[in-house]
Scaffold this active site. Structure first.
Site, PDB file in Angstrom:
ATOM      1  N   HIS A   1       0.801  -1.235   0.000  1.00  0.00           N
ATOM      2  CA  HIS A   1       0.000   0.000   0.000  1.00  0.00           C
ATOM      3  C   HIS A   1       0.832   1.283   0.000  1.00  0.00           C
ATOM      4  O   HIS A   1       0.293   2.362  -0.199  1.00  0.00           O
ATOM      5  CB  HIS A   1      -0.969   0.028   1.190  1.00  0.00           C
ATOM      6  CG  HIS A   1      -0.306   0.439   2.475  1.00  0.00           C
ATOM      7  ND1 HIS A   1       0.367  -0.447   3.263  1.00  0.00           N
ATOM      8  CD2 HIS A   1      -0.197   1.645   3.081  1.00  0.00           C
ATOM      9  CE1 HIS A   1       0.858   0.175   4.312  1.00  0.00           C
ATOM     10  NE2 HIS A   1       0.537   1.460   4.226  1.00  0.00           N
TER      11      HIS A   1
HETATM   12  C1  UD1 Z   1      -2.140   5.991   5.419  1.00  0.00           C
HETATM   13  C2  UD1 Z   1      -0.852   6.483   6.049  1.00  0.00           C
HETATM   14  C3  UD1 Z   1       0.161   5.346   6.105  1.00  0.00           C
HETATM   15  C4  UD1 Z   1      -0.440   4.110   6.757  1.00  0.00           C
HETATM   16  C5  UD1 Z   1      -1.717   3.738   6.030  1.00  0.00           C
HETATM   17  C6  UD1 Z   1      -2.390   2.512   6.614  1.00  0.00           C
HETATM   18  C7  UD1 Z   1      -0.369   8.860   5.567  1.00  0.00           C
HETATM   19  C8  UD1 Z   1       0.505   9.789   4.808  1.00  0.00           C
HETATM   20  N1  UD1 Z   1      -0.233   7.550   5.275  1.00  0.00           N
HETATM   21  O1  UD1 Z   1      -1.835   5.638   4.066  1.00  0.00           O
HETATM   22  O2  UD1 Z   1       1.273   5.767   6.860  1.00  0.00           O
HETATM   23  O3  UD1 Z   1       0.488   3.049   6.675  1.00  0.00           O
HETATM   24  O4  UD1 Z   1      -2.615   4.855   6.104  1.00  0.00           O
HETATM   25  O5  UD1 Z   1      -3.391   2.057   5.772  1.00  0.00           O
HETATM   26  O6  UD1 Z   1      -1.129   9.284   6.382  1.00  0.00           O
HETATM   27  N2  UD1 Z   1      -8.794   5.050   0.578  1.00  0.00           N
HETATM   28  C9  UD1 Z   1     -10.082   4.590   0.444  1.00  0.00           C
HETATM   29  N3  UD1 Z   1     -10.780   4.322   1.560  1.00  0.00           N
HETATM   30  C10 UD1 Z   1     -10.268   4.466   2.807  1.00  0.00           C
HETATM   31  C11 UD1 Z   1      -8.961   4.949   2.931  1.00  0.00           C
HETATM   32  C12 UD1 Z   1      -8.222   5.222   1.817  1.00  0.00           C
HETATM   33  O7  UD1 Z   1     -10.604   4.421  -0.655  1.00  0.00           O
HETATM   34  O8  UD1 Z   1     -10.975   4.182   3.791  1.00  0.00           O
HETATM   35  C13 UD1 Z   1      -8.005   5.330  -0.645  1.00  0.00           C
HETATM   36  C14 UD1 Z   1      -8.238   6.685  -1.168  1.00  0.00           C
HETATM   37  O9  UD1 Z   1      -8.304   6.567  -2.540  1.00  0.00           O
HETATM   38  C15 UD1 Z   1      -7.004   7.450  -0.823  1.00  0.00           C
HETATM   39  C16 UD1 Z   1      -5.933   6.379  -0.768  1.00  0.00           C
HETATM   40  O10 UD1 Z   1      -6.627   5.189  -0.375  1.00  0.00           O
HETATM   41  O11 UD1 Z   1      -6.730   8.431  -1.741  1.00  0.00           O
HETATM   42  C17 UD1 Z   1      -4.865   6.674   0.210  1.00  0.00           C
HETATM   43  O12 UD1 Z   1      -5.417   6.898   1.503  1.00  0.00           O
HETATM   44  P1  UD1 Z   1      -4.647   7.804   2.593  1.00  0.00           P
HETATM   45  O13 UD1 Z   1      -5.349   7.787   3.867  1.00  0.00           O
HETATM   46  O14 UD1 Z   1      -4.325   9.116   2.009  1.00  0.00           O
HETATM   47  O15 UD1 Z   1      -3.279   7.058   2.771  1.00  0.00           O
HETATM   48  P2  UD1 Z   1      -2.975   5.524   2.978  1.00  0.00           P
HETATM   49  O16 UD1 Z   1      -2.347   5.033   1.730  1.00  0.00           O
HETATM   50  O17 UD1 Z   1      -4.117   4.733   3.512  1.00  0.00           O
END
Ligand code: UD1
Length: 351
Positions: A204
């Site tokens: 991820h």
């Molecule tokens: C975040 C943390 C990372 C952690 C991870 C655990 C930051 C910079 N990164 O990364 O350190 O290891 O969480 O999972 O804060 N999305 C969904 N649904 C959700 C959540 C995310 O669809 O419930 C998708 C969205 O398209 C989003 C992408 O995942 O744009 C990334 O989500 P984001 O929370 O920005 O970062 P993570 O990759 O989850």
């Protein structure tokens, strides 16, 4: 005493569950839970609250996804107004996500003391957004709870020793506590048609998912492995994986809850991951890990070959999968399973 816990992403729910359970046993401490809404999918958020018995958040900012600036900016504004209303004695922050840095900035500017759980982790790789979040959060927090001696050393090297306390790792407490619950009902925590021998993978990190060549490399390695590979897929990865050819031995499933993850780690022959938390969970549960990053913050897991760094080089990944199983890890580097008690004692001033 009143404390506001700021959480927002999956790994923070796991850490907060353990701390909240201890706070719940201390009548003198009132905890207000603020969910930023960084993670919002049912199985990225709600499932964890239910499974881990985390008290219902008092506030959910519903910030959701977006660029780093937009996500962090909206959190900052929302957290500030909650802190102004609640006037806590402490703000508790966890790990290294955008929710962590937003909490640190909002609270310190209101002169509310900040305690950071899982402080002092460094990859020394500023490409990672998490590394920036860690450095800034540690620099401005008042109490730094270091999970390992390596973290203590990192903080000392940055001149932060006065605020630093070694506590052990709440994720170790958490594995000990929930493993027992999971093992009471093994049938509830299994995947249909799970092969006897399989590898468990998670991908991820932005450094991998946002670079097609890295994804190509990882998938190439998986394709050449002589085992089925099970991949509970993070929404970020799900969005992009359809652009690639999926190896026939790769099985994608929806993201799983914490107890299911522990159960799958225990059953897997090896784990392949770019997650920080999973490296440790594999270590605690005695499953060898292959880390598809260029470095790890959890250097203790590398001892005795328990964790192998391969980056996304297909040959290195394949070689690491073929390595013989190492001896059981013996290290006490992550504390004694009472990190949460130590942390709550420290910020309530009872030790
Ligand atoms: C975040 C943390 C990372 C952690 C991870 C655990 C930051 C910079 N990164 O990364 O350190 O290891 O969480 O999972 O804060 N999305 C969904 N649904 C959700 C959540 C995310 O669809 O419930 C998708 C969205 O398209 C989003 C992408 O995942 O744009 C990334 O989500 P984001 O929370 O920005 O970062 P993570 O990759 O989850």
């Amino acid at each position: 005493m009143k404390v506001v816990s700021v959480i927002g992403a999956r790994p923070q729910f796991v850490k907060a569950a353990t701390i909240s359970r201890v706070i719940g046993s201390r009548p003198e401490v009132e905890e207000v839970i603020l969910h930023t809404g960084q993670h919002y999918d049912e199985n990225m958020s709600r499932l964890f609250f239910e499974e881990l018995n985390i008290p219902e958040p008092h506030y959910n900012l519903g910030v959701g996804s977006g660029s780093h600036a937009r996500q962090t900016g909206q959190m900052l504004e929302g957290i500030e107004s909650v802190l102004l209303k609640e006037k806590p004695d402490w703000t508790l922050l966890y790990g290294d996500t955008n929710s962590t840095i937003a909490g640190a900035l909002a609270a310190t500017k209101l002169h509310i003391p900040v305690a950071h759980v899982e402080a002092g982790l460094r990859s020394f790789n500023r490409i990672m957004p998490e590394e920036i979040n860690r450095i800034v959060t540690d620099r401005i927090s008042d109490l730094l709870f270091a999970p390992t001696q390596t973290a203590v050393t990192n903080l000392r090297n940055e001149g932060l020793e006065k605020a630093t306390r070694f506590t052990g790792d709440v994720m170790y407490d958490s594995v000990l506590f929930y493993r027992e619950i999971m093992e009471k009902d093994p049938a509830a925590f299994t995947v249909q048609d799970l092969p006897e021998v399989f590898l468990l993978a998670t991908i991820h990190r932005a450094e991998n998912t946002d670079h097609p060549q890295q994804m190509e490399n990882i998938l190439k390695a998986i394709r050449e492995l002589p085992y089925p590979v099970l991949l509970p897929i993070h929404p970020r990865t799900k969005k992009i994986i359809s652009r690639f050819s999926i190896p026939p031995n790769l099985r994608l499933i929806d993201p799983v809850g914490y107890l299911m993850m522990l159960s799958l780690i225990l059953k897997a022959t090896k784990v392949i991951t770019d997650s920080g938390g999973l490296q440790k969970e594999a270590y605690f549960l005695g499953t060898p890990c292959i880390t598809i990053r260029t470095e790890t913050e959890w250097v203790e897991t590398l001892h005795d070959g328990w964790n192998t760094i391969t980056a996304t080089d297909p040959e290195r990944i394949i070689r690491a999968v073929q390595l013989p199983l190492p001896k059981r890890p013996q290290s006490q580097a992550f504390g004694n399973g009472n990190a949460a008690e130590i942390i709550v004692d420290l910020f309530t001033g009872t030790c």
